[in-house]
Scaffold this motif. Sequence first.
Motif: not given
Length: 334
Positions: A299-323
């Motif tokens: 999806v590209g390194l940033d995911g969407g177009r500004l003002p979206f920025c996916e960096t903070h989301v990627r950091k959170e994913f491991d907490r949801y990975r088991p689900a």
Amino acid sequence: MEKATPPPDGVYVPVPTFFKSFDKYGYKQPLDLVAQAEHTLLLARNGITGLVLCGSTGESVHMTQEERIQLISTQKKELVDNGFDKVVLMAGTASQNVDETLKTIADSKAAGADYALVLTPSYFASAGGYSEEGLRSWYVAVANDSLLPVLVYNYPAVTNNLQLSLSLMKQLATHPNIVGCKLSHGNMSHHLIISSSPEIDHSGFRVYTGLGQQLLPLLLSGPGAAGAIDGSAAYFPKTLLRIFALARKITTAGGGVTAEDWKEVHALQCAYSEAEEWVVKFGTVGIKEGVNQMLGISVGLDGGRLPFCETHVRKEFDRYRPAFEAVQEFERKL
């Protein structure tokens, strides 16, 4: 005007729009139509009823009109060329004025869309500027001249918390060119009432939940319940389709329903709902990260177009990975 035909009941995916990387192209990343087609065909092969293009998940508000039409026309061609011409296409219309909405609908039809998913106008909603009569008149004006059958899109989270009333929904359901609604909110009472009310002809007005978390209770609620238009199905299509099939069996098979059917549908819905908490929190960029993590489609390194920025989301994913992994296990078995 005769009543238009509603879309088929089932599971629809509001697909994200794939852009090339911000790192390479800056704020004006072009569409990544190769990744888009890969995702479109994956969903079609897994039996999805239809796709929503250029909706909220599709970042239509971040796209030009030309890009919206290019996206619809290219994905329609991919579907037809690969034998999936029965897959239904809904086109989102995020606009505040009637003429622009009608132009978007006309262009979308020319590009291959079958239905228009019309988001509620909302710019002045928080300032108390909209009456029920004004909103009714706006939707009627759109529906009167729309070249596609219309579904009302009620999504308070992106419309200044504007919640369409039950009385308004009942009025809109009588319009011959309004054939259903997508309810992207957690008010299950409204889902139940709109799908069950004797004041609505449910053969001509179908109710879709915008949250797969609510698919099972919706389908058990009334004759107008039609299915889901759900973001998590972008990477877990088979699980939501199985929930749909089991719920339909429960509501139509009478004595043919087994304890195992109930056990399976409860397990699937519980696991799916747990994973969808990710989308509830992170929305569109969360869905894009889910596609990246579960399907391996870039999806590209940033995911969407500004003002979206996916960096903070990627950091959170491991907490949801088991689900996610719990639902992924169901996907592998289906």
